[in-house]
Design an enzyme around this catalytic site. Structure first.
Site, mmCIF file in Angstrom:
data_model
loop_
_atom_site.group_PDB
_atom_site.id
_atom_site.type_symbol
_atom_site.label_atom_id
_atom_site.label_comp_id
_atom_site.label_asym_id
_atom_site.label_seq_id
_atom_site.Cartn_x
_atom_site.Cartn_y
_atom_site.Cartn_z
ATOM 1 N N ASN A 10 -58.283 -78.765 57.536
ATOM 2 C CA ASN A 10 -57.452 -77.563 57.611
ATOM 3 C C ASN A 10 -57.692 -76.980 59.000
ATOM 4 O O ASN A 10 -58.710 -76.335 59.241
ATOM 5 C CB ASN A 10 -57.884 -76.603 56.498
ATOM 6 C CG ASN A 10 -57.112 -75.300 56.513
ATOM 7 O OD1 ASN A 10 -56.255 -75.075 57.375
ATOM 8 N ND2 ASN A 10 -57.424 -74.433 55.570
ATOM 9 N N ARG A 93 -53.970 -79.905 55.494
ATOM 10 C CA ARG A 93 -53.226 -78.723 55.095
ATOM 11 C C ARG A 93 -52.251 -78.402 56.219
ATOM 12 O O ARG A 93 -52.663 -78.235 57.377
ATOM 13 C CB ARG A 93 -54.179 -77.559 54.884
ATOM 14 C CG ARG A 93 -53.453 -76.327 54.458
ATOM 15 C CD ARG A 93 -54.402 -75.208 54.169
ATOM 16 N NE ARG A 93 -53.676 -74.080 53.637
ATOM 17 C CZ ARG A 93 -54.265 -72.996 53.182
ATOM 18 N NH1 ARG A 93 -55.570 -72.912 53.184
ATOM 19 N NH2 ARG A 93 -53.544 -72.001 52.718
ATOM 20 N N HIS A 181 -49.208 -70.100 50.603
ATOM 21 C CA HIS A 181 -50.343 -70.217 49.659
ATOM 22 C C HIS A 181 -50.027 -71.182 48.524
ATOM 23 O O HIS A 181 -50.593 -71.098 47.429
ATOM 24 C CB HIS A 181 -50.731 -68.849 49.047
ATOM 25 C CG HIS A 181 -51.482 -67.959 49.988
ATOM 26 N ND1 HIS A 181 -51.265 -66.599 50.064
ATOM 27 C CD2 HIS A 181 -52.438 -68.221 50.898
ATOM 28 C CE1 HIS A 181 -52.053 -66.074 50.982
ATOM 29 N NE2 HIS A 181 -52.784 -67.044 51.500
ATOM 30 N N ARG A 241 -53.043 -58.559 58.627
ATOM 31 C CA ARG A 241 -51.576 -58.628 58.682
ATOM 32 C C ARG A 241 -50.961 -57.477 57.899
ATOM 33 O O ARG A 241 -51.499 -57.069 56.876
ATOM 34 C CB ARG A 241 -51.083 -59.966 58.102
ATOM 35 C CG ARG A 241 -51.284 -61.135 59.032
ATOM 36 C CD ARG A 241 -50.960 -62.442 58.354
ATOM 37 N NE ARG A 241 -52.156 -63.123 57.896
ATOM 38 C CZ ARG A 241 -52.161 -64.181 57.083
ATOM 39 N NH1 ARG A 241 -51.027 -64.671 56.636
ATOM 40 N NH2 ARG A 241 -53.292 -64.748 56.740
ATOM 41 N N GLU A 379 -58.166 -75.050 47.050
ATOM 42 C CA GLU A 379 -57.063 -75.698 47.767
ATOM 43 C C GLU A 379 -57.449 -77.108 48.226
ATOM 44 O O GLU A 379 -56.617 -78.011 48.268
ATOM 45 C CB GLU A 379 -56.663 -74.833 48.965
ATOM 46 C CG GLU A 379 -55.963 -73.555 48.517
ATOM 47 C CD GLU A 379 -56.145 -72.385 49.461
ATOM 48 O OE1 GLU A 379 -57.307 -72.085 49.831
ATOM 49 O OE2 GLU A 379 -55.150 -71.769 49.832
#
Ligand code: ADP
Length: 399
Positions: A10, A93, A181, A241, A379
């Site tokens: 990732n 990813r 996500h 964010r 994940e």
């Protein structure tokens, strides 16, 4: 003897997260870690199984000047500790799979060109994901490279939830409500299917509350709506964010304040959210213990937006059978879960405070019409499973 393994990667702007899975049977994690601060003052952190002390050390700049050298450093570590491991597949990813990729893909030159073409949609993440793929291709020319997309889980959104009310041509140009996500939602939805198949078949909202945060409405295992949209900026406020803001704010910052678009982007991505509102930190643990009004206000806004989006997603689903929490905040913060759930009996949710305080898997009362659950996300294993599946689907090469 060699052991078949999958490496998962990732690659972020200045980090490379990795994990190693034994894929002889159902993928089992052997190692996990990351290189952070690539190109500046790089550090390596890794857990290499239970028998080995955790590795944490500074790296020289040369050991991690870019993703390629960082990967070489990681591989040297893994080869030393797992000499019998042979990686036939590397799973990556990738933040953006565009309008078409609704499944993991084997990375060919054509796929890589298409992923490059999607970089304008995710300029902060996609180029780094691609750098990770290129580094792995160079390091393992013989291995299969598999891309797993954060957008893929949402690709079956009904059109009404895929469009913005902009001139039609923008939809055709790819300006759509993608949602992100997806690897986390796929994992949580799969776990729900395993442990509570009837709930999985129903109307579920998953709240992925970490440093990045979003919520997803899932009907019968399929995403129908997400709080994130064209980029991973929309929806809930996050660590740094902003989440949803009126686009008019951008015009104001540019036209009235004379800011450049890069400055505005930096504010929206890096200086807003919990950090911006509190002026203290992007870290929920710090805010929870700060005891300062601005920190409390940031938490109030976080909770308020989650409750508001929950109502909207339940409307999109036509009701609610389960609310599932995951992500660092969702899995660990009893206080935030309590603040989100208290007073939601009108939507059928009744939190059991003792179960919530114990961090049980089911945290609703026995009388609650809808279930409230905590399912820790994973994940990496979604990537490892996809890597194994696509590796096994390859035609056998004649010896
Ligand atoms: P990422 O999106 O980077 O994967 P994580 O899912 O690890 O992030 O979530 C990080 C967030 O989880 C941080 O805001 C952190 O403060 C929060 N968090 C982790 N543990 C706790 C805890 N026990 N209580 C409250 N917040 C927590």
């Amino acid at each position: 003897m060699t052991l078949p393994v999958a490496l998962t990667l990732n690659a972020g702007s200045s980090s490379l997260k990795f994990s190693l899975y034994d894929i002889a049977g159902e993928p089992a994690q052997m190692a996990i870690g990351l290189v952070e601060n690539i190109g500046k003052q790089p550090r390596l952190k890794a857990t290499l199984g239970e028998a080995v002390p955790r590795v944490e050390r500074e790296l020289t700049t040369a050991e991690a000047s870019d993703h390629k050298s960082a990967l070489a450093t990681v591989l040297a570590l893994l080869r030393k500790h797992f000499p019998e491991a042979r990686a036939g597949v590397v799973g990556h990813r990738v933040v953006h799979g565009g309008p078409h990729y609704s499944e993991p893909m084997v990375v060919t030159d054509e796929v890589l060109a298409e992923l490059n073409g999607l970089s304008p949609f995710a300029p902060i993440h996609q180029p780094h994901n691609i750098a990770g793929i290129e580094a792995a291709r160079a390091a393992f020319p013989e291995a299969l490279q598999v891309a797993c997309f954060d957008t893929a889980f949402h690709r079956h959104h009904p059109r009404v939830n895929d469009v913005f009310a902009l001139p039609r041509e923008y939809y055709d140009k790819g300006v759509r409500r993608y949602g992100f996500h997806g690897l986390s939602y796929e994992y949580v939805s799969g776990e729900l299917k395993r442990i509570a198949p009837l709930l999985h078949a129903g109307r579920v909202v998953v709240a992925h509350l970490g440093n990045g945060a979003s919520m997803c409405g899932i009907l019968g295992g399929r995403s129908v709506a997400s709080t994130m949209g064209f980029t991973a900026l929309d929806g809930l406020p996050m660590g740094t964010r902003c989440g949803q803001v009126d686009p008019g704010v951008i015009f104001y910052m540019v036209q009235q304040e004379g800011r450049t678009i890069d400055e505005v982007r930096d504010i929206f991505y890096n200086k807003s959210g919990l950090l911006g509102l509190s002026g203290i930190s992007n870290d929920m643990r710090v805010l929870e213990s700060a005891g300062v009004e601005a920190a409390d206000e940031a938490i109030d806004y976080f909770v308020f937006r989650i409750r508001r989006e929950l109502g909207g997603l339940a409307a999109a689903l036509g009701g609610l059978d389960a609310l599932v929490f995951c992500g660092g905040i969702g899995e660990n913060s009893r206080k935030i879960r309590r603040r989100i759930c208290d007073g939601l009996d009108w939507i059928g949710l009744e939190l059991d405070h003792a179960r919530n305080d114990r961090n049980d898997r089911v945290i609703s009362t026995d009388f609650s019409r809808s279930h409230i659950m905590v399912i820790p996300t994973n994940e990496e294993i979604v990537i490892a499973r996809a890597a194994k599946r696509l590796l096994n689907a390859q035609p056998a090469v004649a010896a």
